[in-house]
Enzyme design. Structure first.
Site, mmCIF file in Angstrom:
data_model
loop_
_atom_site.group_PDB
_atom_site.id
_atom_site.type_symbol
_atom_site.label_atom_id
_atom_site.label_comp_id
_atom_site.label_asym_id
_atom_site.label_seq_id
_atom_site.Cartn_x
_atom_site.Cartn_y
_atom_site.Cartn_z
ATOM 1 N N ASN A 150 0.811 -1.230 0.000
ATOM 2 C CA ASN A 150 0.000 0.000 0.000
ATOM 3 C C ASN A 150 0.844 1.279 0.000
ATOM 4 O O ASN A 150 0.487 2.254 -0.654
ATOM 5 C CB ASN A 150 -0.989 -0.014 1.166
ATOM 6 N N GLY A 226 2.098 -5.948 7.332
ATOM 7 C CA GLY A 226 1.171 -6.596 6.405
ATOM 8 C C GLY A 226 -0.078 -7.024 7.137
ATOM 9 O O GLY A 226 -0.418 -6.475 8.188
ATOM 10 N N THR A 228 -2.959 -9.187 9.217
ATOM 11 C CA THR A 228 -2.954 -9.863 10.527
ATOM 12 C C THR A 228 -2.783 -11.377 10.370
ATOM 13 O O THR A 228 -2.052 -12.000 11.142
ATOM 14 C CB THR A 228 -4.257 -9.503 11.275
ATOM 15 N N THR A 230 -1.199 -13.005 7.992
ATOM 16 C CA THR A 230 0.207 -13.299 7.662
ATOM 17 C C THR A 230 1.081 -13.109 8.903
ATOM 18 O O THR A 230 1.994 -13.902 9.152
ATOM 19 C CB THR A 230 0.698 -12.386 6.522
ATOM 20 N N GLU A 248 3.696 -5.291 12.356
ATOM 21 C CA GLU A 248 2.771 -4.158 12.198
ATOM 22 C C GLU A 248 1.652 -4.628 11.290
ATOM 23 O O GLU A 248 1.866 -4.844 10.094
ATOM 24 C CB GLU A 248 3.505 -2.965 11.597
ATOM 25 N N CYS A 282 -3.300 1.487 6.428
ATOM 26 C CA CYS A 282 -3.695 0.776 7.653
ATOM 27 C C CYS A 282 -4.275 1.732 8.687
ATOM 28 O O CYS A 282 -5.002 1.317 9.576
ATOM 29 C CB CYS A 282 -2.484 0.036 8.219
ATOM 30 N N GLU A 460 7.843 0.305 16.327
ATOM 31 C CA GLU A 460 8.952 0.809 15.525
ATOM 32 C C GLU A 460 8.924 2.325 15.661
ATOM 33 O O GLU A 460 8.146 2.877 16.420
ATOM 34 C CB GLU A 460 8.829 0.317 14.082
HETATM 35 P P1 NDP Z 1 0.130 -9.382 3.284
HETATM 36 O O1 NDP Z 1 0.187 -9.836 4.696
HETATM 37 O O2 NDP Z 1 -0.589 -10.219 2.309
HETATM 38 O O3 NDP Z 1 1.597 -9.204 2.704
HETATM 39 C C1 NDP Z 1 2.581 -8.410 3.303
HETATM 40 C C2 NDP Z 1 3.928 -8.897 2.859
HETATM 41 O O4 NDP Z 1 4.144 -10.214 3.372
HETATM 42 C C3 NDP Z 1 4.072 -9.003 1.349
HETATM 43 O O5 NDP Z 1 5.399 -8.711 0.976
HETATM 44 C C4 NDP Z 1 3.748 -10.464 1.116
HETATM 45 O O6 NDP Z 1 4.249 -10.924 -0.105
HETATM 46 C C5 NDP Z 1 4.443 -11.089 2.308
HETATM 47 N N1 NDP Z 1 3.993 -12.426 2.665
HETATM 48 C C6 NDP Z 1 2.810 -13.033 2.376
HETATM 49 N N2 NDP Z 1 2.821 -14.294 2.865
HETATM 50 C C7 NDP Z 1 4.008 -14.488 3.474
HETATM 51 C C8 NDP Z 1 4.615 -15.595 4.157
HETATM 52 N N3 NDP Z 1 4.006 -16.775 4.305
HETATM 53 N N4 NDP Z 1 5.851 -15.421 4.658
HETATM 54 C C9 NDP Z 1 6.492 -14.253 4.530
HETATM 55 N N5 NDP Z 1 5.990 -13.190 3.868
HETATM 56 C C10 NDP Z 1 4.752 -13.299 3.354
HETATM 57 O O7 NDP Z 1 -0.432 -7.918 3.323
HETATM 58 P P2 NDP Z 1 -0.759 -6.971 2.092
HETATM 59 O O8 NDP Z 1 0.438 -6.842 1.226
HETATM 60 O O9 NDP Z 1 -2.044 -7.409 1.493
HETATM 61 O O10 NDP Z 1 -0.937 -5.561 2.819
HETATM 62 C C11 NDP Z 1 -2.130 -5.120 3.361
HETATM 63 C C12 NDP Z 1 -2.144 -5.355 4.862
HETATM 64 O O11 NDP Z 1 -1.059 -4.682 5.480
HETATM 65 C C13 NDP Z 1 -3.396 -4.775 5.494
HETATM 66 O O12 NDP Z 1 -3.905 -5.685 6.435
HETATM 67 C C14 NDP Z 1 -2.884 -3.529 6.192
HETATM 68 O O13 NDP Z 1 -3.645 -3.118 7.289
HETATM 69 C C15 NDP Z 1 -1.517 -3.968 6.617
HETATM 70 N N6 NDP Z 1 -0.678 -2.801 6.883
HETATM 71 C C16 NDP Z 1 -0.308 -2.534 8.184
HETATM 72 C C17 NDP Z 1 0.425 -1.408 8.480
HETATM 73 C C18 NDP Z 1 0.862 -1.107 9.882
HETATM 74 O O14 NDP Z 1 1.763 -0.286 10.040
HETATM 75 N N7 NDP Z 1 0.288 -1.698 10.904
HETATM 76 C C19 NDP Z 1 0.810 -0.454 7.429
HETATM 77 C C20 NDP Z 1 0.387 -0.842 6.115
HETATM 78 C C21 NDP Z 1 -0.337 -1.975 5.853
HETATM 79 P P3 NDP Z 1 3.291 -10.906 -1.400
HETATM 80 O O15 NDP Z 1 2.815 -9.514 -1.583
HETATM 81 O O16 NDP Z 1 4.187 -11.345 -2.452
HETATM 82 O O17 NDP Z 1 2.178 -11.854 -1.107
#
Ligand code: NDP
Length: 479
Positions: A150, A226, A228, A230, A248, A282, A460
């Site tokens: 995002n 990413g 929750t 994951t 996060e 997020c 962080e």
């Molecule tokens: P995901 O959890 O799907 O992915 C995040 C990252 O993790 C991506 O690089 C993804 O790769 C990777 N990933 C996925 N599966 C695995 C695994 N099994 N092992 C290791 N890495 C993995 O999230 P999104 O990319 O869809 O992002 C949106 C989410 O992030 C929302 O829930 C949002 O709220 C949260 N978010 C939280 C923030 C915070 O600061 N708290 C800030 C911004 C977003 P790939 O993309 O290749 O699948």
């Protein structure tokens, strides 16, 4: 064009020579290929990081600081190129990438480049025992950084900058749907003088490339932003290896509006906190609670403003809402609009896909406001992460506090009121890592950042990040 892995200071193909298609969300067309990296690529990245660690961890803090600030300056110099790439890859308006994403990525390097020069450790004299204790803050070694799509470069560098500042070497993976600016960062790092192997970037799927990082027994810490689900998976995989984790995660943040607030400021900021970046932040205030006495007025004014937002191609100057990041994500968000209708929600505006002339296959959706019949319906409880907000009225402070806290998440909360005592009461009781009062998303990098409950573990930002990326060792000397 092909995006390449960045390992040991060089751009390289994936070992298996397998590639994934990368889509431009504003047109729905494939515009690049990215490595479908395997465990072997992650191993190469790890080996490169490990061999660079001895030298980097012994590099003076002044030198590390100088290199990080060089990276920051080069990002600023190349603002236009990076902003265009971010907008193309993610679908966000280029104006946003130019004013927020890339400047904040540059700030991350500048901030942590400076912060490391001020990062002091403690000492305690044990009076009566003739001893002194002091704390060493030692880099962990090779750490993993995994970021979402995002705010691609902004969140990627939010992790990498403090990790490097603290003397670690990094294996990092951006989201497979937004790899472009992470790819461009490699070139900047070379130019800034970052020694080879200190930062390694592997592209690919979360379930293979990301999984190989979190499973690697010698990558001792993972900083992850990413979803929750994951995050929970990473915690499970990492636990038997006792990895240090910073998670996060998702949010479903309340935006609480009292009648005594500064109305115009609240209204304009609420439009922004609902729909900035197509609602894919997020921290967006996706659940809006409005005091009953101003509810009808707010509803009318808010809907008017939302209807006036322009959904359009990200490169156009007057676009407020660009494209959603991917087709599957668009489908997910649309499914929630159907769920809202099934749950007797009223769509006050939006709810439909938009066809942008010349880009008919892009992933565009109208900004959508749903009046919900109660706070427990799914659209009010689950993270939609798109241009969709819910609104409903409340009567008392206790009632709204209860509704605000009645979700599994606890990332941020926004409060609009001019009553100081109420501000203090609610700020204390809201279950969130951040409470904004009469503002939204104002960030000071010195402050701790993170969530409670299902929104994450750890903090962080500022010295919290440097603490995360170091091990504290106590030394006790008797004299
Ligand atoms: P995901 O959890 O799907 O992915 C995040 C990252 O993790 C991506 O690089 C993804 O790769 C990777 N990933 C996925 N599966 C695995 C695994 N099994 N092992 C290791 N890495 C993995 O999230 P999104 O990319 O869809 O992002 C949106 C989410 O992030 C929302 O829930 C949002 O709220 C949260 N978010 C939280 C923030 C915070 O600061 N708290 C800030 C911004 C977003 P790939 O993309 O290749 O699948």
């Amino acid at each position: 064009m092909n995006i390449l892995n960045f390992i040991n200071g060089k751009f390289v193909n994936p070992i298996n020579n397998e590639w994934l298609e990368n889509y431009n969300p504003s047109s729905g067309e494939v515009y690049s290929q990215i490595p479908n990296s395997s465990k072997e690529d992650v191993e190469e990245a790890y080996k490169s990081a490990k061999s660079a660690f001895m030298q980097w961890s012994q590099t003076t803090f002044e030198e590390r600081s100088r290199i990080l600030i060089n990276i920051s300056e080069l990002l600023e110099t190349n603002l236009q190129q990076f902003a265009e790439a971010e907008s193309l890859d993610n679908g966000k308006p280029i104006s946003l990438a130019k004013s927020v994403d890339i400047p904040r990525a540059a700030s991350n390097f500048r901030f942590f480049g400076n912060a490391i020069t001020q990062f002091a450790s403690e000492s305690h004299e044990s009076v009566g025992q003739n001893a002194i204790n002091y704390t060493l803050r030692q880099p962990i070694g090779v750490v993993g950084c995994i970021s979402p799509w995002n705010l691609p470069l902004y969140l990627f560098t939010w992790k990498i900058a403090p990790a490097l500042a603290a003397g670690n070497c990094v294996v990092a993976k951006p989201s497979e749907v937004t790899p472009m600016t992470a790819f461009l960062l490699g070139e900047i790092c070379i130019e800034a003088g970052l020694p080879k192997g200190v930062l390694n970037i592997v592209h690919g799927l979360g379930t293979t490339t990301g999984q190989a990082i979190i499973e690697h027994p010698d990558i001792k810490a993972i900083s992850f932003t990413g979803g929750t689900g994951t995050g929970a998976h990473i915690a499970k995989v990492a636990a038997p290896m006792f990895k240090k984790l910073s998670l996060e995660l998702g949010g479903k943040n309340p935006n609480i509006i009292f009648a005594d607030c500064d109305y115009e400021d609240m209204l304009n900021t609420t439009v922004r906190s609902s729909f900035a970046n197509q609602g894919q932040i997020c921290l967006c205030g996706s659940r809006i609670f409005v005091e009953a006495s101003i509810y009808e007025k707010f509803k009318a004014d808010f809907v008017d403003k939302v209807k006036a937002l322009k959904v359009g191609h990200p490169s156009e100057k007057d676009t407020n809402i660009g494209a959603l990041v991917s087709k599957p994500h668009l489908e997910k968000v649309k499914a929630y609009i159907t769920i809202a209708k099934e749950e007797n929600g009223t769509i006050l505006c939006g709810g439909n896909e938009v066809t942008v002339q010349g880009y008919e296959n892009g992933y565009y959706l109208e900004p959508t406001v749903i009046e919900v019949p109660n706070d427990e319906c799914r659209v009010n409880q689950e993270e939609i992460f798109g241009p969709v907000v819910t609104i409903m009225p409340f009567n008392t402070e206790d009632e709204v506090l209860q509704m605000a806290n009645k979700v599994k998440y606890g990332l941020s909360a926004t409060l609009w009121t001019n009553d100081l005592k109420r501000t203090m009461r609610l700020s204390n009781q809201l279950q969130a890592g951040i409470v904004w009062v009469n503002t939204w998303m104002m960030r000071d990098l010195r402050t701790p950042f993170g969530g409670v409950k299902a929104s994450g573990v750890g903090r962080e930002g500022g010295f919290e990040a440097l603490r995360f990326f170091t091990e504290a060792k106590n030394v006790c000397i008797k004299y």
